[in-house]
Every structure is written in structure tokens, then in C-alpha cells.
Write an enzyme that holds these catalytic residues in place. Structure first.
Site, mmCIF file in Angstrom:
data_model
loop_
_atom_site.group_PDB
_atom_site.id
_atom_site.type_symbol
_atom_site.label_atom_id
_atom_site.label_comp_id
_atom_site.label_asym_id
_atom_site.label_seq_id
_atom_site.Cartn_x
_atom_site.Cartn_y
_atom_site.Cartn_z
ATOM 1 N N GLU A 139 0.827 -1.207 0.000
ATOM 2 C CA GLU A 139 0.000 0.000 0.000
ATOM 3 C C GLU A 139 0.865 1.263 0.000
ATOM 4 O OE1 GLU A 139 -3.009 0.236 -0.696
ATOM 5 O OE2 GLU A 139 -3.463 -1.895 -0.598
ATOM 6 N N TYR A 144 -5.722 6.000 5.306
ATOM 7 C CA TYR A 144 -5.902 5.038 4.224
ATOM 8 C C TYR A 144 -5.159 3.733 4.507
ATOM 9 C CZ TYR A 144 -5.220 2.653 -0.131
ATOM 10 O OH TYR A 144 -5.180 1.658 -1.076
ATOM 11 N N ASP A 168 -9.008 6.204 -0.592
ATOM 12 C CA ASP A 168 -8.016 7.017 -1.305
ATOM 13 C C ASP A 168 -8.713 7.722 -2.472
ATOM 14 O OD1 ASP A 168 -8.503 5.009 -3.089
ATOM 15 O OD2 ASP A 168 -6.408 4.498 -3.444
#
Ligand code: SF4
Length: 359
Positions: A51, A134, A152
Site C-alpha cells: 500500500e 488510508y 483514497d
């Protein structure tokens, strides 16, 4: 585009039933999820690294980085003890190097304070360096199966189109509202898949830049933006400010096999990274003294390059200078080290290539 519609937007967003998207989206995801290296297992370490890597990088570009990173640093302990030079080399070309420094800081904290195990709640995850809303949501839902959305830009775009939202999606109020609405409909037992299905839809169907593929979207029947014919214009964004352009002279100082590098300042753009010595503005022989280069040194104009940062653009002209002796104040590295050991920001890629290949 509808205008003056803040009130209408709120009404439209609040009327939308997010629970209705869950079955169709999960069903679609089960049949269409891409096979990606970071989906092989959902351990927090893998989810976290992927991520962070994907925040500023396209999936296809991130894949080889991900595989290289995991081969070198397969677990949290190896990341926590990795030397900075190795970290920067593994991250070379991805940009935003504070991300990899934060990864290492964070790994050390988890080793020291959590016995090497990721904390299991989004709230605790958010307290770690470099982990925002996030990323905390992604780890909490994908690795720990918790009902925590990871919102996001992709998810905001999908949500704005689904609800026909005509405002700016970057406003914190919209993000907060969407996060709350999604959290309320997370399906027990499939939290990680729901997070990934939203990401996936934004990545392969509900595409940015006015190009949603509504004809193959599993949510088409529910989508207010598609129904109203406004999907392609959503999301609206505030106009960007023009970037400042900075001219720079980049000096490729050579002394036999060695080349001069220096570290950038510890704060600001490309903080603490290696660079070729450079001057802002136009080249004049009288300015060589600013870099400690003897004025009689022959200087040849060679390759040029342009690099775009988010708010700034560098227009760089390279100058090759052959010195008879190394001058002080620089790190003199061999060309081989320049290729294999030193991590250089991609802004300087053209100059490194020139030094290594002559082109
Ligand atoms: Fe996006 Fe179109 Fe699907 Fe709506 S129908 S979510 S605009 S791809």
C-alpha cells in the site's frame, strides 16, 4: 456539470444506499480480481509495504519493486535492521523517499514496542509513522478482517460518481462522510475483500480522467452519475496552480574513474539523497568557484533533462568537467558504485546514464 449544488450534493450523497453495492461488488470481485504479488497472502507486512508503494506508483510499475523489496527484506525484522543505503537503493526510482524512511522507522517501533507484531486496530496503526487513515484502513480490513474503509482518491472517485456528487472530492468533509457510510456497510467476514473490491473497481472499471467503463460495471444499475450522464465529469477538482520552473546546471565532475556526488540538505525536496553538484540558474565560468572547481577546468555542455515534481519543475543542463585532482567537499565514487550501490533520485537518471554509457 450541475452548479451551485453543495446542498443538493449532500442530499444526493446521503440518499445513496451504500449497502446496495456490497453483494454485486463482491460477486464481481470474486470473478475478476487481478492476480497481484501482494495478494498472495494478506499478512500485515505485505499489505503495508504494497500500500505504501502503490500510493504514488502504478500497479505494473510497482510489481518488480515489490518483488525485489521482498527478496531483500522478507520480514519486519529485516526491514528494521536494514541500512539506509540499501533501503534507498531498493526504492530508487519510486520517488517520495520519505516513505521508505518511514517504513524503516515504523518497523523499528513495531519491533521495539509491539514485540514485532503489528498492532491490530486502525487507531493504533494510525499512530505509527507514515501510516495514515488510508493505510491503516487497508491493513486493518485486509489483514485483520475489521470493518475499516481505506479511502483514497480512487475510492473517492467511485463514491462521487455513484452518488452523483458534484463538489470537490478532496474536501475533508466528503472523505469523512464517505468513510462513515462505507464503514457502516462493511460485510462481516469479507471486510478485506470489500476494501479490495472498491480499490479494484476504481483501478480497472471506474477509471479516472473522464473514462469510466460503465458498460462493464457491476454497479451500473445503482450509479447516479451514470444515470444522470455526469459520470465522466466527476470528480471535479480545483484548478491546479502552475508549477514553478527552476533552471539548474548539473555538474558531472570526473577525476579518472571517479565521479563527484554530494548529499542534498536533510530537509526539503529529495532530503538527504545523493545528487550531482549543481547550481541554480544559468552557467557562467565565474560560478565554478561556488562549487570549489578551479576556474581553468575545461567544461563541456552535454545532456539535458527535465524533471517534474508536484509543485516544481527542474530544467537541468548537464556540464561535464574533467579534473586532474579530486576537490574537497564531495563523495568521489567509482562508476561501478554509481551503478550498483548508490541510490540516485530519478531526476538524475539521464546524467548517470551519460556517465555510464556516454549517451
Ligand atoms: Fe463508475 Fe460508471 Fe460504474 Fe458508475 S457505472 S461506478 S461511473 S464505472
Amino acid at each position: 456539470m450541475p452548479s451551485g449544488a453543495e446542498g443538493k450534493a449532500e442530499k444526493g450523497t446521503s440518499e445513496f444506499d451504500f449497502s446496495a453495492i456490497v453483494p454485486g461488488l463482491l460477486n464481481w470481485y470474486d470473478r475478476n480480481a487481478r492476480i497481484l504479488p501482494w495478494r498472495e497472502d494478506s499478512s500485515p507486512y505485505r499489505v503495508w509495504i504494497s500500500e505504501i508503494m502503490l500510493q504514488q506508483t502504478r500497479v505494473e510499475a510497482a510489481k518488480p519493486y515489490f518483488e525485489r523489496f521482498f527478496a531483500a527484506l522478507p520480514d519486519l525484522a529485516s526491514l528494521a535492521s536494514a541500512p539506509e543505503e540499501l533501503l534507498l537503493k531498493l526504492w530508487e526510482g519510486l520517488g517520495y523517499y520519505s516513505r521508505v524512511r518511514n517504513l524503516a522507522r515504523c518497523a523499528r517501533i513495531i519491533q521495539a514496542e509491539y514485540g514485532g507484531h503489528f498492532p491490530g486496530s486502525a487507531e493504533e496503526l494510525r499512530r505509527l509513522p507514515g501510516i495514515g487513515e488510508y493505510t491503516a484502513g487497508a491493513i486493518a480490513s485486509i489483514s485483520f478482517g475489521l470493518p475499516e474503509p481505506a479511502v483514497d482518491g480512487n475510492v473517492l472517485r467511485v463514491a462521487a460518481r455513484l452518488t452523483g456528487y458534484p463538489g470537490e472530492v478532496t474536501q475533508p468533509r466528503f472523505r469523512k462522510e464517505i468513510t462513515g457510510k462505507l464503514r457502516a456497510v462493511y460485510p462481516a467476514g469479507r471486510c478485506g475483500d470489500f476494501t479490495q473490491s472498491l480499490m479494484e473497481l476504481g483501478a480497472v472499471v471506474c477509471l479516472p480522467n473522464g473514462a469510466p467503463k460503465c458498460s462493464c460495471c457491476p454497479l451500473a444499475e445503482l450509479c447516479e452519475g451514470r444515470r444522470a450522464g455526469t459520470a465522466a465529469e466527476i470528480p471535479v477538482r480545483a484548478p491546479k496552480k502552475p508549477r514553478r520552473v527552476e533552471r539548474r546546471c548539473v555538474f558531472l565532475l570526473c577525476c579518472g574513474e571517479r565521479v563527484a556526488l554530494r548529499k542534498r540538505p536533510s530537509k526539503g525536496l529529495l532530503a538527504g539523497l545523493w545528487e550531482f553538484p549543481a547550481l541554480e540558474g544559468a552557467f557562467e565560468v565565474s560560478r565554478l568557484a561556488e562549487l570549489g572547481i578551479p576556474p581553468e577546468t575545461p567544461v563541456e555542455r552535454v545532456v539535458s533533462a527535465r524533471h517534474v515534481f508536484s509543485h516544481l519543475e527542474w530544467e537541468m543542463q548537464g556540464y561535464l568537467a574533467e579534473l586532474s585532482q579530486p576537490v574537497e567537499g564531495y563523495e568521489w565514487v567509482t562508476r561501478q558504485e554509481l551503478e550498483t550501490r548508490i541510490s540516485l533520485p530519478s531526476a538524475f537518471r539521464v546524467f548517470r546514464r551519460f556517465l555510464l554509457t556516454g549517451k
